[in-house]
Design a protein around this motif. Structure first.
Motif, short mmCIF file in Angstrom:
data_model
loop_
_atom_site.label_atom_id
_atom_site.label_comp_id
_atom_site.label_asym_id
_atom_site.label_seq_id
_atom_site.Cartn_x
_atom_site.Cartn_y
_atom_site.Cartn_z
N ARG A 21 0.88 -1.16 0.00
CA ARG A 21 0.00 0.00 0.00
C ARG A 21 0.92 1.22 0.00
O ARG A 21 1.70 1.42 0.93
CB ARG A 21 -0.88 -0.02 1.24
N GLN A 33 2.86 -0.40 4.05
CA GLN A 33 2.78 -1.80 4.48
C GLN A 33 2.67 -2.68 3.25
O GLN A 33 2.33 -2.21 2.17
CB GLN A 33 1.59 -2.02 5.40
N LYS A 35 1.45 -6.96 2.16
CA LYS A 35 0.24 -7.77 2.40
C LYS A 35 0.11 -8.24 3.84
O LYS A 35 -0.99 -8.41 4.34
CB LYS A 35 0.25 -8.99 1.46
N ASP A 36 1.22 -8.47 4.52
CA ASP A 36 1.16 -8.98 5.89
C ASP A 36 0.54 -7.98 6.86
O ASP A 36 -0.03 -8.35 7.88
CB ASP A 36 2.57 -9.32 6.40
N GLY A 37 0.70 -6.69 6.60
CA GLY A 37 0.21 -5.66 7.51
C GLY A 37 1.24 -5.30 8.57
O GLY A 37 2.19 -6.04 8.82
N GLU B 27 -10.34 -4.67 6.52
CA GLU B 27 -9.14 -4.97 5.75
C GLU B 27 -8.33 -3.69 5.51
O GLU B 27 -7.11 -3.68 5.60
CB GLU B 27 -9.55 -5.62 4.43
N GLN B 28 -9.05 -2.59 5.24
CA GLN B 28 -8.36 -1.31 5.02
C GLN B 28 -7.66 -0.82 6.29
O GLN B 28 -6.57 -0.25 6.22
CB GLN B 28 -9.37 -0.25 4.55
N GLY B 30 -6.43 -2.59 8.73
CA GLY B 30 -5.32 -3.44 9.19
C GLY B 30 -5.63 -3.96 10.58
O GLY B 30 -6.77 -3.85 11.06
N ASP B 31 -4.61 -4.50 11.24
CA ASP B 31 -4.82 -5.16 12.52
C ASP B 31 -5.34 -4.18 13.57
O ASP B 31 -4.66 -3.22 13.92
CB ASP B 31 -3.51 -5.78 13.01
N SER B 55 -5.71 1.02 14.86
CA SER B 55 -4.73 0.07 14.33
C SER B 55 -3.38 0.45 14.93
O SER B 55 -3.29 1.39 15.72
CB SER B 55 -4.68 0.14 12.81
N ASN B 85 -11.12 -7.82 13.00
CA ASN B 85 -10.52 -8.32 11.76
C ASN B 85 -11.00 -9.73 11.43
O ASN B 85 -11.22 -10.07 10.28
CB ASN B 85 -8.99 -8.34 11.87
#
Lengths: 369, 121
Positions: A21, A33, A35-37, B27-28, B30-31, B55, B85
């Motif tokens: 991203r 980031q 794909k893993d985040g 998803e946008q 994140g965690d 997040s 999530n």
């Protein structure tokens, strides 16, 4: 800044391919980031090895008759005493002793001083250095070079496969080394608190080298999001947030960057202020905070036990390795002792916060090889 | 289930609306590492802040899609914010709101309209 005017690093295509991203950062389109985040990238770097594109940072050579002594005119570090093969962390100071930028400067070879500054500050930094040191030295920007950081407990074993001599450097050592078939400038340093390396290579070779390193299953690409949470846990300040032109190295807890020799000589910009601060006349000190409840982010007020506002958070967030929020901020020296109970104000509510020692997560630098 | 352009979902049971964020929003973001849910008894107007999700990088507001009174908050998120999530459109709900005007629910997007909206982004 619109997307059209953003600069791209030589690794831009690799970021897109890896599903990054991209966000505007320091005038560049950079991966925040993959794909893993952020959370998984952060933890991967603490346990394995993370590869970061930091090509937005400013690389330059300070060249001339005596670049080491000239550099002492704009920094409080002992650069005359900097031995070949060594690198130092330092700060560029304004006349009032405020920090214009923080930087790394080293002697990887005989070609002057190799300097790496923050991407967002580089135009101004190089102008300041050029203006202040005109006639003595010249600053040659190395805009055709990429910079990547390989960080984490497995960084050394990975680099040893491809560049065994570079892998053998100790923390804060630097060398110009033939590696990956190019002239690389490698230092054992970084911005995560982990062992690792920063590797400067010619831009046209960057993508090939990036892919060589990523082909190792121990290595994953890590974005700026995790770079920020890793450096925060390591207690390392971020320019533009924890440091700015009003902040002195003493306030920021960077007293180690003001060398003994220079303290005695008082021959650097803002020396009188810094001498006074060293003698006890300091009004704010950077502290680490362990925060209870919601993360306290940049700009959140810090209050004392009675609820009186006494300071401000300069950067803060959730610490993935610790499982709770942490922050860096300024408070008066009387409230800076480890163990002091404070409050942080998040969305109008006071939350408990305690002054704790930094780094929040111990550094794992390899000082002897 | 109905949806908003701010990526909240609403499920109505009688006059009580359960509210969360969509899988797309989760998803946008994140965690998710922290969720601030509203206090029971709080009155919210449509468009006002209802909850905050954090997040690692940032805090984001979740807006009330409908006006009403908060009758329950998802206490489980305090210890397990990652549920947002893992199950954004089920266990990751934030609050139940007793809504004043059930017709406002009908005015929100249905699944097909929301999917078309996501396609347009």
């Amino acid at each position: 800044m619109s997307d059209e005017t953003l600069k791209l690093t030589p690794l831009y295509a690799a970021h897109l391919e890896a599903g990054a991203r991209m966000v505007p950062f320091a005038g560049y389109s950079m991966p925040v980031q993959y794909k893993d985040g952020v959370l998984k990238e952060h933890l991967w770097t603490r346990e394995n090895a993370g590869l970061f594109d930091v090509s937005h940072m400013g690389q330059a050579r300070l060249r001339g008759v005596s670049p080491l002594s000239a550099f002492e005119e704009v920094t409080p570090g002992d650069f005359i005493g900097l031995k070949p093969g060594k690198q130092r962390y330092s700060v560029l100071l304004n006349k009032k002793g405020g920090i214009i930028d923080d930087l790394m400067a080293g002697r990887p070879d005989d070609d002057g001083l190799f300097v790496v500054v923050n991407g967002a500050c580089k135009e101004n930094d190089f102008k300041v250095i050029d203006d202040e040191l005109a006639g003595q030295v010249r600053i040659d920007r190395l805009e055709d070079r990429a910079l990547m950081a390989l960080q984490g407990p497995k960084a050394a074993e990975v680099l040893a496969i491809h560049a065994p001599d570079a892998a053998k450097l100790a923390f804060m050592e630097t060398a110009s080394i033939a590696a990956f078939g190019v002239d690389a400038i490698v230092s054992r340093s970084g911005y995560t608190g982990e062992d690792g390396y920063e590797i400067s290579v010619p831009g046209e070779a960057a993508l090939r080298i990036w892919n060589i390193l990523l082909a190792d299953e121990r290595v994953r690409p890590i974005g700026l999001g995790a770079r920020d949470s890793l450096r925060l846990e390591a207690g390392l300040p971020l320019y533009g947030h924890d440091l700015d032109e009003t902040v002195s190295p003493i306030e920021a807890g960077l007293g180690f960057a003001v060398s003994k020799k220079r303290r005695d000589a008082r021959d650097f910009p803002g020396a009188s202020r810094i001498a006074a601060e060293l003698a006890g006349e300091v009004t704010r000190k950077a502290v680490g905070l362990k925060v209870e409840g919601a993360p306290a982010r940049e700009g959140a007020e810090i209050a004392d036990a009675d609820g009186k506002v006494v300071g401000v958070v300069t950067s803060g967030g959730f610490a993935p390795s610790l499982g709770y929020p942490i922050a860096l901020g300024f408070v008066p020296p009387s409230l800076a002792a480890v163990g002091t109970e404070l409050k942080v104000i998040v969305r109008g509510k006071a939350q408990a916060a305690q002054v704790v020692a930094t780094p929040f997560v111990p550094h794992r630098y390899v000082r002897k090889v | 289930m109905r949806f908003t352009k701010d990526h909240e979902w609403v499920a109505l049971d009688g006059d009580v609306a359960t509210i969360g964020i969509t899988a797309y929003a989760a998803e946008q973001l994140g965690d998710v590492v922290f969720v601030e849910t509203p206090e029971v008894g709080k009155t919210v107007s449509a468009g006002e802040g209802l909850a905050v999700v954090e997040s690692v990088k940032a805090a984001s507001d979740v807006y009330a899609p409908l006006s009403g009174e908060v009758v329950e908050a998802n206490a489980a998120l305090a210890d397990a914010p990652e549920t947002v999530n893992q199950a954004p459109e089920a266990g990751g709900w934030f609050a139940k709101v007793k809504i004043a005007d059930p017709s406002a629910y009908e005015a929100l997007m249905d699944r097909a309209a929301y999917d078309a909206f996501l396609e347009s982004l």
